[in-house]
Motif scaffolding. Structure first.
Motif, PDB file in Angstrom:
ATOM      1  N   ALA A 143       0.814  -1.217   0.000  1.00  0.00           N
ATOM      2  CA  ALA A 143       0.000   0.000   0.000  1.00  0.00           C
ATOM      3  C   ALA A 143       0.846   1.265   0.000  1.00  0.00           C
ATOM      4  CB  ALA A 143      -0.934   0.005   1.208  1.00  0.00           C
ATOM      5  N   THR A 144       2.112   1.146   0.381  1.00  0.00           N
ATOM      6  CA  THR A 144       2.982   2.331   0.449  1.00  0.00           C
ATOM      7  C   THR A 144       3.975   2.406  -0.707  1.00  0.00           C
ATOM      8  OG1 THR A 144       4.640   1.181   1.816  1.00  0.00           O
ATOM      9  CG2 THR A 144       2.836   2.307   2.966  1.00  0.00           C
ATOM     10  N   GLU A 145       3.922   1.460  -1.625  1.00  0.00           N
ATOM     11  CA  GLU A 145       4.854   1.449  -2.756  1.00  0.00           C
ATOM     12  C   GLU A 145       4.637   2.669  -3.645  1.00  0.00           C
ATOM     13  OE1 GLU A 145       7.361  -0.490  -3.430  1.00  0.00           O
ATOM     14  OE2 GLU A 145       7.082  -1.939  -1.823  1.00  0.00           O
ATOM     15  N   ALA A 146       5.723   3.158  -4.230  1.00  0.00           N
ATOM     16  CA  ALA A 146       5.655   4.356  -5.077  1.00  0.00           C
ATOM     17  C   ALA A 146       4.942   4.081  -6.396  1.00  0.00           C
ATOM     18  CB  ALA A 146       7.065   4.889  -5.341  1.00  0.00           C
ATOM     19  N   ASP A 147       5.067   2.858  -6.895  1.00  0.00           N
ATOM     20  CA  ASP A 147       4.442   2.489  -8.180  1.00  0.00           C
ATOM     21  C   ASP A 147       3.234   1.598  -7.893  1.00  0.00           C
ATOM     22  OD1 ASP A 147       3.674   1.488 -10.633  1.00  0.00           O
ATOM     23  OD2 ASP A 147       5.711   1.043 -11.312  1.00  0.00           O
ATOM     24  N   HIS A 165      -9.197  -6.737   0.012  1.00  0.00           N
ATOM     25  CA  HIS A 165     -10.004  -5.870  -0.849  1.00  0.00           C
ATOM     26  C   HIS A 165      -9.613  -4.406  -0.660  1.00  0.00           C
ATOM     27  CE1 HIS A 165     -13.523  -3.595  -2.234  1.00  0.00           C
ATOM     28  NE2 HIS A 165     -13.829  -4.646  -2.980  1.00  0.00           N
ATOM     29  N   THR A 166      -9.398  -4.004   0.578  1.00  0.00           N
ATOM     30  CA  THR A 166      -9.056  -2.610   0.870  1.00  0.00           C
ATOM     31  C   THR A 166      -7.757  -2.194   0.189  1.00  0.00           C
ATOM     32  OG1 THR A 166     -10.208  -2.665   3.003  1.00  0.00           O
ATOM     33  CG2 THR A 166      -8.520  -0.971   2.712  1.00  0.00           C
ATOM     34  N   VAL A 167      -6.744  -3.036   0.290  1.00  0.00           N
ATOM     35  CA  VAL A 167      -5.445  -2.710  -0.311  1.00  0.00           C
ATOM     36  C   VAL A 167      -5.538  -2.710  -1.826  1.00  0.00           C
ATOM     37  CG1 VAL A 167      -3.071  -3.509  -0.628  1.00  0.00           C
ATOM     38  CG2 VAL A 167      -4.093  -3.506   1.647  1.00  0.00           C
ATOM     39  N   ILE A 168      -6.229  -3.688  -2.403  1.00  0.00           N
ATOM     40  CA  ILE A 168      -6.355  -3.741  -3.863  1.00  0.00           C
ATOM     41  C   ILE A 168      -7.107  -2.517  -4.372  1.00  0.00           C
ATOM     42  CG2 ILE A 168      -7.442  -4.996  -5.774  1.00  0.00           C
ATOM     43  CD1 ILE A 168      -6.811  -7.586  -4.278  1.00  0.00           C
ATOM     44  N   ALA A 169      -8.199  -2.140  -3.693  1.00  0.00           N
ATOM     45  CA  ALA A 169      -8.964  -0.962  -4.105  1.00  0.00           C
ATOM     46  C   ALA A 169      -8.121   0.306  -3.980  1.00  0.00           C
ATOM     47  CB  ALA A 169     -10.234  -0.836  -3.263  1.00  0.00           C
ATOM     48  N   GLU A 170      -7.322   0.385  -2.939  1.00  0.00           N
ATOM     49  CA  GLU A 170      -6.454   1.551  -2.734  1.00  0.00           C
ATOM     50  C   GLU A 170      -5.413   1.661  -3.846  1.00  0.00           C
ATOM     51  OE1 GLU A 170      -3.288   3.266   0.610  1.00  0.00           O
ATOM     52  OE2 GLU A 170      -4.795   1.761   1.176  1.00  0.00           O
ATOM     53  N   LEU A 171      -4.836   0.523  -4.220  1.00  0.00           N
ATOM     54  CA  LEU A 171      -3.843   0.530  -5.296  1.00  0.00           C
ATOM     55  C   LEU A 171      -4.484   0.869  -6.637  1.00  0.00           C
ATOM     56  CD1 LEU A 171      -1.718  -2.589  -4.281  1.00  0.00           C
ATOM     57  CD2 LEU A 171      -1.035  -0.187  -4.162  1.00  0.00           C
ATOM     58  N   LEU A 172      -5.699   0.387  -6.858  1.00  0.00           N
ATOM     59  CA  LEU A 172      -6.433   0.721  -8.083  1.00  0.00           C
ATOM     60  C   LEU A 172      -6.712   2.218  -8.152  1.00  0.00           C
ATOM     61  CD1 LEU A 172      -8.961  -2.260  -8.170  1.00  0.00           C
ATOM     62  CD2 LEU A 172      -7.201  -1.805  -9.893  1.00  0.00           C
ATOM     63  N   THR A 173      -7.101   2.791  -7.020  1.00  0.00           N
ATOM     64  CA  THR A 173      -7.374   4.228  -6.966  1.00  0.00           C
ATOM     65  C   THR A 173      -6.119   5.028  -7.305  1.00  0.00           C
ATOM     66  OG1 THR A 173      -9.085   3.908  -5.276  1.00  0.00           O
ATOM     67  CG2 THR A 173      -8.147   6.116  -5.479  1.00  0.00           C
ATOM     68  N   LYS A 174      -5.008   4.639  -6.724  1.00  0.00           N
ATOM     69  CA  LYS A 174      -3.746   5.334  -6.978  1.00  0.00           C
ATOM     70  C   LYS A 174      -3.290   5.149  -8.429  1.00  0.00           C
ATOM     71  CE  LYS A 174      -1.955   5.050  -2.241  1.00  0.00           C
ATOM     72  NZ  LYS A 174      -0.887   4.488  -1.369  1.00  0.00           N
ATOM     73  N   ALA A 175      -3.459   3.939  -8.940  1.00  0.00           N
ATOM     74  CA  ALA A 175      -3.052   3.667 -10.320  1.00  0.00           C
ATOM     75  C   ALA A 175      -3.890   4.473 -11.310  1.00  0.00           C
ATOM     76  CB  ALA A 175      -3.163   2.175 -10.623  1.00  0.00           C
ATOM     77  N   ALA A 176      -5.170   4.637 -11.019  1.00  0.00           N
ATOM     78  CA  ALA A 176      -6.044   5.439 -11.879  1.00  0.00           C
ATOM     79  C   ALA A 176      -5.639   6.907 -11.821  1.00  0.00           C
ATOM     80  CB  ALA A 176      -7.500   5.270 -11.454  1.00  0.00           C
ATOM     81  N   ALA A 177      -5.303   7.375 -10.634  1.00  0.00           N
ATOM     82  CA  ALA A 177      -4.923   8.780 -10.455  1.00  0.00           C
ATOM     83  C   ALA A 177      -3.630   9.121 -11.186  1.00  0.00           C
ATOM     84  CB  ALA A 177      -4.784   9.097  -8.975  1.00  0.00           C
ATOM     85  N   THR A 178      -2.758   8.135 -11.348  1.00  0.00           N
ATOM     86  CA  THR A 178      -1.483   8.361 -12.023  1.00  0.00           C
ATOM     87  C   THR A 178      -1.531   7.967 -13.496  1.00  0.00           C
ATOM     88  OG1 THR A 178      -0.718   6.183 -11.235  1.00  0.00           O
ATOM     89  CG2 THR A 178      -0.115   8.103  -9.923  1.00  0.00           C
ATOM     90  N   GLY A 179      -2.731   7.641 -13.985  1.00  0.00           N
ATOM     91  CA  GLY A 179      -2.891   7.329 -15.400  1.00  0.00           C
ATOM     92  C   GLY A 179      -2.397   5.955 -15.807  1.00  0.00           C
ATOM     93  N   GLN A 180      -2.241   5.049 -14.839  1.00  0.00           N
ATOM     94  CA  GLN A 180      -1.714   3.722 -15.146  1.00  0.00           C
ATOM     95  C   GLN A 180      -2.806   2.725 -15.525  1.00  0.00           C
ATOM     96  OE1 GLN A 180       0.532   3.387 -11.357  1.00  0.00           O
ATOM     97  NE2 GLN A 180       2.327   3.027 -12.639  1.00  0.00           N
ATOM     98  N   ILE A 181      -4.055   3.002 -15.139  1.00  0.00           N
ATOM     99  CA  ILE A 181      -5.169   2.142 -15.515  1.00  0.00           C
ATOM    100  C   ILE A 181      -6.338   3.015 -15.943  1.00  0.00           C
ATOM    101  CG2 ILE A 181      -4.464   0.343 -13.891  1.00  0.00           C
ATOM    102  CD1 ILE A 181      -6.910   1.154 -12.165  1.00  0.00           C
ATOM    103  N   ASP A 182      -7.353   2.385 -16.475  1.00  0.00           N
ATOM    104  CA  ASP A 182      -8.555   3.067 -16.936  1.00  0.00           C
ATOM    105  C   ASP A 182      -9.217   3.816 -15.770  1.00  0.00           C
ATOM    106  OD1 ASP A 182     -10.997   3.865 -17.937  1.00  0.00           O
ATOM    107  OD2 ASP A 182     -11.484   1.936 -18.850  1.00  0.00           O
ATOM    108  N   PRO A 183      -9.295   5.134 -15.823  1.00  0.00           N
ATOM    109  CA  PRO A 183      -9.870   5.906 -14.711  1.00  0.00           C
ATOM    110  C   PRO A 183     -11.377   5.743 -14.573  1.00  0.00           C
ATOM    111  CG  PRO A 183      -9.388   7.355 -16.545  1.00  0.00           C
ATOM    112  CD  PRO A 183      -8.811   6.016 -16.903  1.00  0.00           C
ATOM    113  N   ASP A 184     -12.036   5.168 -15.575  1.00  0.00           N
ATOM    114  CA  ASP A 184     -13.482   4.986 -15.509  1.00  0.00           C
ATOM    115  C   ASP A 184     -13.891   3.787 -14.652  1.00  0.00           C
ATOM    116  OD1 ASP A 184     -13.948   7.184 -17.134  1.00  0.00           O
ATOM    117  OD2 ASP A 184     -13.851   6.001 -18.976  1.00  0.00           O
ATOM    118  N   LEU A 185     -12.934   2.947 -14.278  1.00  0.00           N
ATOM    119  CA  LEU A 185     -13.243   1.768 -13.478  1.00  0.00           C
ATOM    120  C   LEU A 185     -13.469   2.155 -12.017  1.00  0.00           C
ATOM    121  CD1 LEU A 185     -10.536  -0.671 -14.898  1.00  0.00           C
ATOM    122  CD2 LEU A 185     -13.006  -0.818 -15.279  1.00  0.00           C
ATOM    123  N   ASP A 186     -14.564   1.669 -11.449  1.00  0.00           N
ATOM    124  CA  ASP A 186     -14.826   1.903 -10.027  1.00  0.00           C
ATOM    125  C   ASP A 186     -13.877   1.032  -9.198  1.00  0.00           C
ATOM    126  OD1 ASP A 186     -16.874   2.852  -7.832  1.00  0.00           O
ATOM    127  OD2 ASP A 186     -16.483   0.727  -7.479  1.00  0.00           O
TER     128      ASP A 186
END
Length: 219
Positions: A78-82, A132-153
Motif C-alpha cells: 500500500a505504500t509502494e511508489a508504483d 479488498h481494501t489494499v487492492i482498491a487503494e492501489l487501483l485508486t492510486k493507479a487510476a490517479a497516475t494514469g496507469q489504468i482506466d480511470p473509468d473503473l470503479d
C-alpha cells in the motif's frame, strides 16, 4: 513453576498444525478426528490438547498461519511508489499459493465450514476485507497516475480482481488438469489488458483504419 520457552511452544504448535493440514485437506474437517491428528503429529492427546483446546482451534490456526506475513506484505504494498507494479505483486502474492497441493482443498473446506461457523466466517471476512481494501487503494492510486482506466470503479474492480484470484483456488481444487502455476501468467495478462484498456485502444485504432481505407487494417 516451569518456564515456557516461547520458541519451542510456537514450534510445537506449528508441528501440530502441519500434521493436521494434510488430513484436513484430504478428508475435510468433519471426517478428521483428533486421534488421527495426534497420530500424524506423533504426540499423545494430552500433549496436543496442551497446545490446542480442540480440533476446531487447530483448523483455525491453520487458516491463520500466515496472517502476520500477509498483513505485513499488504501494508508494504500500500505504500509502494508504483501502484501498478504493487498491484500486480499483490495479485501474484495472493494467487501463487494456489499452486501448493494442499492450499486449494483447504480453501474450499474453509469456505464450507464458514457456512456453519459464524466465528470462522468472521475471520475469513476480515481477511477478505483487508485484501479488498489494499487492492482498491492501489487501483485508486493507479487510476490517479494514469496507469489504468480511470473509468473503473475501484471497489467494484477490486471485487472482480479478488474473484479471479479465488477462481485459481476453486479451479485447482475441482479440475485435475488445471495448472495454477502455469495459469498465473495468464491471470496477470488478463488483468493487465482489462485494467489498462490496451486491447480496446488497439481495436479502436484498427476500426478507424478500416473505415478510412474501406478494408481490413493490417495489424
Amino acid at each position: 513453576m516451569r518456564t515456557i520457552d516461547p520458541a519451542k511452544h510456537a514450534a510445537r504448535r506449528q508441528h501440530i498444525v502441519h500434521a493436521a493440514s494434510e488430513l484436513f485437506a484430504t478428508q475435510g474437517f468433519e471426517r478428521t478426528t483428533t486421534a488421527q491428528i495426534c497420530k500424524a503429529a506423533g504426540m499423545s492427546s494430552g500433549n496436543v490438547f496442551h497446545y490446542f483446546p480442540n480440533k476446531r482451534a487447530i483448523f483455525i490456526a491453520l487458516l491463520q498461519d500466515d496472517k502476520d506475513a500477509k498483513t505485513e506484505r499488504l501494508a508494504r504494498a500500500a505504500t509502494e511508489a508504483d501502484p501498478w507494479t504493487a498491484l500486480l505483486d499483490v495479485v501474484q502474492f495472493l494467487a501463487a499459493p494456489a499452486a501448493e497441493p494442499l492450499a486449494p482443498p483447504l480453501v474450499m473446506e474453509a469456505m464450507l465450514q464458514a457456512h456453519r461457523d459464524p466465528e470462522l466466517a468472521e475471520l475469513l471476512s476480515q481477511d477478505s476485507t483487508a485484501e479488498h481494501t489494499v487492492i482498491a487503494e492501489l487501483l485508486t492510486k493507479a487510476a490517479a497516475t494514469g496507469q489504468i482506466d480511470p473509468d473503473l470503479d475501484p471497489d467494484n474492480t477490486a471485487s472482480w480482481v479478488m474473484a479471479l484470484i479465488a477462481s485459481m483456488y476453486t479451479s485447482a481444487a475441482t479440475e485435475a488438469s488445471f495448472d495454477p502455476a502455469g495459469q498465473l501468467p495468464t491471470l496477470l495478462l488478463i488483468l493487465q489488458r482489462f485494467l489498462r484498456g490496451e486491447p480496446h485502444a488497439h481495436r479502436r485504432s484498427a476500426t478507424t483504419e478500416e473505415q478510412r481505407t474501406g478494408g481490413s487494417a493490417v495489424t
